[in-house]
Enzyme design. Structure first.
Site, PDB file in Angstrom:
ATOM      1  N   ASP A  84      51.798  40.753  65.207  1.00  0.00           N
ATOM      2  CA  ASP A  84      52.198  41.340  66.079  1.00  0.00           C
ATOM      3  C   ASP A  84      52.372  40.891  67.344  1.00  0.00           C
ATOM      4  O   ASP A  84      51.366  39.890  67.969  1.00  0.00           O
ATOM      5  CB  ASP A  84      50.919  42.535  66.265  1.00  0.00           C
ATOM      6  CG  ASP A  84      51.568  43.724  67.055  1.00  0.00           C
ATOM      7  OD1 ASP A  84      52.355  44.840  66.441  1.00  0.00           O
ATOM      8  OD2 ASP A  84      51.692  43.566  68.031  1.00  0.00           O
ATOM      9  N   LYS A 137      69.392  39.994  77.541  1.00  0.00           N
ATOM     10  CA  LYS A 137      69.484  41.132  78.321  1.00  0.00           C
ATOM     11  C   LYS A 137      69.266  42.288  77.425  1.00  0.00           C
ATOM     12  O   LYS A 137      69.131  42.387  76.438  1.00  0.00           O
ATOM     13  CB  LYS A 137      70.978  41.307  78.693  1.00  0.00           C
ATOM     14  CG  LYS A 137      72.068  41.354  77.655  1.00  0.00           C
ATOM     15  CD  LYS A 137      73.170  41.815  77.891  1.00  0.00           C
ATOM     16  CE  LYS A 137      73.728  43.081  78.207  1.00  0.00           C
ATOM     17  NZ  LYS A 137      74.167  43.756  76.837  1.00  0.00           N
ATOM     18  N   HIS A 167      75.363  36.408  77.825  1.00  0.00           N
ATOM     19  CA  HIS A 167      76.088  35.490  76.901  1.00  0.00           C
ATOM     20  C   HIS A 167      77.599  35.267  77.239  1.00  0.00           C
ATOM     21  O   HIS A 167      78.240  34.294  76.746  1.00  0.00           O
ATOM     22  CB  HIS A 167      76.192  35.919  75.275  1.00  0.00           C
ATOM     23  CG  HIS A 167      76.887  37.062  75.231  1.00  0.00           C
ATOM     24  ND1 HIS A 167      76.776  38.343  75.505  1.00  0.00           N
ATOM     25  CD2 HIS A 167      78.120  36.985  74.609  1.00  0.00           C
ATOM     26  CE1 HIS A 167      77.707  38.901  75.111  1.00  0.00           C
ATOM     27  NE2 HIS A 167      78.363  38.306  74.428  1.00  0.00           N
ATOM     28  N   LYS A 171      80.461  31.774  77.333  1.00  0.00           N
ATOM     29  CA  LYS A 171      81.899  31.763  77.069  1.00  0.00           C
ATOM     30  C   LYS A 171      82.969  30.807  77.525  1.00  0.00           C
ATOM     31  O   LYS A 171      82.898  31.016  78.880  1.00  0.00           O
ATOM     32  CB  LYS A 171      82.700  33.109  77.149  1.00  0.00           C
ATOM     33  CG  LYS A 171      81.960  34.177  76.221  1.00  0.00           C
ATOM     34  CD  LYS A 171      82.675  35.570  76.221  1.00  0.00           C
ATOM     35  CE  LYS A 171      81.954  36.601  75.621  1.00  0.00           C
ATOM     36  NZ  LYS A 171      82.403  36.928  74.212  1.00  0.00           N
ATOM     37  N   GLU A 205      86.947  47.672  73.954  1.00  0.00           N
ATOM     38  CA  GLU A 205      86.427  47.297  72.676  1.00  0.00           C
ATOM     39  C   GLU A 205      87.135  48.468  71.744  1.00  0.00           C
ATOM     40  O   GLU A 205      87.187  49.674  72.059  1.00  0.00           O
ATOM     41  CB  GLU A 205      85.204  47.453  72.639  1.00  0.00           C
ATOM     42  CG  GLU A 205      84.691  46.000  73.278  1.00  0.00           C
ATOM     43  CD  GLU A 205      83.090  45.714  73.369  1.00  0.00           C
ATOM     44  OE1 GLU A 205      82.606  44.780  72.850  1.00  0.00           O
ATOM     45  OE2 GLU A 205      82.424  46.909  73.649  1.00  0.00           O
ATOM     46  N   ASP A 224      75.427  48.260  80.036  1.00  0.00           N
ATOM     47  CA  ASP A 224      75.365  47.528  79.010  1.00  0.00           C
ATOM     48  C   ASP A 224      76.390  46.130  79.459  1.00  0.00           C
ATOM     49  O   ASP A 224      76.126  45.078  78.863  1.00  0.00           O
ATOM     50  CB  ASP A 224      76.095  48.291  77.807  1.00  0.00           C
ATOM     51  CG  ASP A 224      76.244  47.338  76.434  1.00  0.00           C
ATOM     52  OD1 ASP A 224      75.180  46.734  76.107  1.00  0.00           O
ATOM     53  OD2 ASP A 224      77.112  47.631  75.765  1.00  0.00           O
ATOM     54  N   HIS A 229      77.861  41.362  82.383  1.00  0.00           N
ATOM     55  CA  HIS A 229      78.713  40.528  82.161  1.00  0.00           C
ATOM     56  C   HIS A 229      80.123  40.728  83.288  1.00  0.00           C
ATOM     57  O   HIS A 229      80.604  39.449  83.700  1.00  0.00           O
ATOM     58  CB  HIS A 229      79.307  41.005  80.353  1.00  0.00           C
ATOM     59  CG  HIS A 229      78.704  41.176  79.656  1.00  0.00           C
ATOM     60  ND1 HIS A 229      77.307  40.442  79.626  1.00  0.00           N
ATOM     61  CD2 HIS A 229      78.412  41.946  78.410  1.00  0.00           C
ATOM     62  CE1 HIS A 229      76.837  40.457  78.505  1.00  0.00           C
ATOM     63  NE2 HIS A 229      77.282  41.417  77.769  1.00  0.00           N
ATOM     64  N   LYS A 315      84.106  51.718  75.105  1.00  0.00           N
ATOM     65  CA  LYS A 315      84.128  51.746  73.551  1.00  0.00           C
ATOM     66  C   LYS A 315      85.305  52.621  73.061  1.00  0.00           C
ATOM     67  O   LYS A 315      85.714  53.582  73.786  1.00  0.00           O
ATOM     68  CB  LYS A 315      82.713  52.249  72.797  1.00  0.00           C
ATOM     69  CG  LYS A 315      81.423  51.336  73.474  1.00  0.00           C
ATOM     70  CD  LYS A 315      81.308  49.994  72.640  1.00  0.00           C
ATOM     71  CE  LYS A 315      80.236  49.396  72.995  1.00  0.00           C
ATOM     72  NZ  LYS A 315      80.123  47.915  72.842  1.00  0.00           N
TER      73      LYS A 315
HETATM   74  C1  BG6 Z   1      77.047  43.066  74.510  1.00  0.00           C
HETATM   75  C2  BG6 Z   1      77.148  44.506  74.589  1.00  0.00           C
HETATM   76  O1  BG6 Z   1      76.137  42.527  75.581  1.00  0.00           O
HETATM   77  O2  BG6 Z   1      78.320  42.329  74.544  1.00  0.00           O
HETATM   78  C3  BG6 Z   1      77.973  45.139  73.646  1.00  0.00           C
HETATM   79  O3  BG6 Z   1      75.606  44.896  74.475  1.00  0.00           O
HETATM   80  C4  BG6 Z   1      79.309  44.191  73.566  1.00  0.00           C
HETATM   81  O4  BG6 Z   1      78.018  46.448  73.586  1.00  0.00           O
HETATM   82  C5  BG6 Z   1      79.343  42.828  73.654  1.00  0.00           C
HETATM   83  O5  BG6 Z   1      80.208  44.782  72.491  1.00  0.00           O
HETATM   84  C6  BG6 Z   1      80.404  42.266  73.871  1.00  0.00           C
HETATM   85  O6  BG6 Z   1      80.377  40.799  73.616  1.00  0.00           O
HETATM   86  P1  BG6 Z   1      81.414  39.953  72.903  1.00  0.00           P
HETATM   87  O7  BG6 Z   1      80.928  38.700  73.110  1.00  0.00           O
HETATM   88  O8  BG6 Z   1      81.427  40.269  71.470  1.00  0.00           O
HETATM   89  O9  BG6 Z   1      82.600  40.138  73.601  1.00  0.00           O
END
Ligand code: BG6
Length: 459
Positions: A84, A137, A167, A171, A205, A224, A229, A315
């Protein structure tokens, strides 16, 4: 103080049997190992005790069932400590496992609610000394909670030994924006309010929230992807040229530009929710969480004052695509118009996903006529330059090397929460939109003159 860039002797991966590790981190570690760029002990920490053999099989499946020398090397580097995350005994076992391994990188691929508990557990065994903490995140839920979380983590790790993952910064096409801006001299003279009418950032997306209903409903599009991002992307696009190549100079410039972004005016926001969202597992039946947002941001500085920076993301949209379109101002006199409509403006398009490259929409004379037509002049980076590294490969190598430039420094995180806070405070029900549409109709009016159609591919 100089940022700590001590290379690690071992990677401690909390949450090694979780979703992020399975989908992103383990495959990235496999590719890095195959390329000869990663060969360190990986000490996985997990609540589930699947045993070391079980973990190796889990990793093999995550890496696509591979049977090769690179996987054997990765598997040989794996260790498992289970227990844990709130139990001191787990950290005592971890100390034994990491004994003598040198500098440690603790990567927390666990829910944010556990970040402080893990940091404290590590400190309880002295595992915060000679170590770096890397957290995924989201960093906080708003400005106040981000500050609180940061305060908790700072008790055990100082800012130089903390890395907050975004992330998108890993890229390559996102970093290419900086290269495009600062390695070429083409753009800089026109990259300002005198020549640019608006900038549009679209992150679309074509899938819904899938099995992430619970997570998504507690967050929504702004938390999100916009706060992190997309504001990072805005910072890279809008910042001034850093005075030197060091990481700090780059991060300082990003901070300076975010500092100049006004908090979003609620009148400049359209929030949406796709039809059917409320029936998703984990979503509250009366949820007012947005699955779409379109907004205008303004930057109060000499370069950008008055230029709308329009951001939209959602989305269940028609495509999956990440693109930036800068619209240039039209010439003061129309010499080649068709007499009915004004000429189309020049556009500079940066495509970031699914493929990467740049397109200039220029005007040329329609043969045999006296009017113009937009013609695209494109470079497809993947075709010209070859395949790019996956974001998580770069995130992990930076976590190990400690280079801070592709992580979110806390002062940038604070500015981003400040910018989006008025949107988070909106309590109204978002406007409905059909799945597969471009969001609620009023969103079309966010950019002056509407959104430019995005170029879904180079072909
Ligand atoms: C994430 C989000 O940080 O980034 C997701 O939580 C999103 O909702 C994703 O789909 C998109 O990342 P990538 O690299 O797939 O474009």
């Amino acid at each position: 103080m100089r940022p700590d860039t001590t290379r690690a002797g071992a990677l401690v991966l909390f949450g090694i049997t979780g979703d992020l590790a399975r989908k992103m981190l383990l495959p990235a570690l496999y590719h890095l190992t195959a390329d000869g760029r990663f060969d360190l002990p990986i000490i996985g920490v997990a609540k589930t005790d699947m045993g070391l053999d079980g973990l190796r099989e889990f990793a093999r499946t995550a890496c696509g069932g591979v049977h090769d020398a690179a996987f054997d090397k990765l598997a040989g580097n794996l260790r498992l400590v289970s227990g844990d995350y709130r139990d001191p005994a787990t950290f005592a076992r971890l100390r034994e496992e990491t004994e003598g391994k040198g500098f440690l990188v603790h990567y927390l691929a666990v829910p944010p609610a556990l970040f402080s508990a893990v940091a404290e557990g590590l400190a309880g065994e002295g595992l915060n000394r000679d170590a770096r903490l890397v957290v995924e995140k989201p960093f906080g839920h708003d400005l106040a909670s981000a500050r609180e979380l940061n305060g908790e983590l700072l008790k055990f790790f100082d800012e130089d030994h903390l890395r907050r993952v975004d992330h998108f910064l890993g890229k390559e096409p996102v970093e290419d924006l900086m290269v495009f801006r600062f390695a070429n001299t083409l753009l800089e003279p026109i990259w300002n309010r005198s020549h640019i009418r608006s900038v549009q950032i679209t992150m679309a997306e074509d899938f819904d929230v899938r099995d992430r209903g619970g997570f998504y409903d507690a967050n929504g599009t702004v938390r999100d992807v916009v706060q992190n991002h997309l504001l990072q992307l805005l910072a890279i696009l809008a910042m001034d040229p850093p005075p030197s190549t060091d990481a700090r100079a780059q991060l300082d410039e990003k901070w300076r530009v975010l500092r100049a972004v006004q908090a979003i005016d609620p009148a400049d926001v359209v929030r949406g929710q796709y039809a059917g969202y409320l029936g998703t597992d984990g979503v509250r039946p009366d949820s007012t969480t947005e699955t779409y947002v379109a907004l205008r941001a303004y930057i109060d500085n000499w370069r950008w004052a008055g230029v709308p920076w329009c951001i939209r993301s959602g989305k269940a949209l028609p495509v999956t695509d990440l693109e930036v379109v800068a619209e240039l101002r039209r010439p003061p006199v129309t010499m080649f118009g068709n007499g009915r409509a004004p000429d189309a403006p020049n556009l500079i398009r940066f495509r970031l996903q699914p493929d990467a490259g740049v397109t200039f929409d220029l005007l040329a004379k329609e043969p045999g006529k006296q009017h113009t037509r937009p013609v695209p002049v494109s470079v497809d980076f993947t075709k010209v330059l070859g395949p790019m590294e996956a974001a998580y490969e770069r995130v992990l190598s930076d976590a190990v090397s400690g280079d801070p430039r592709r992580f979110a420094r806390f002062d940038l995180v604070e500015e981003s929460w400040r910018i989006v806070q008025p949107v988070l405070d909106l309590a109204e029900r978002p406007l409905p939109y059909e799945q597969g549409s471009w969001g609620p109709e009023p969103a079309a009016e966010i950019p002056p003159g509407g959104w430019h159609e995005i170029s879904t591919t180079f072909d």
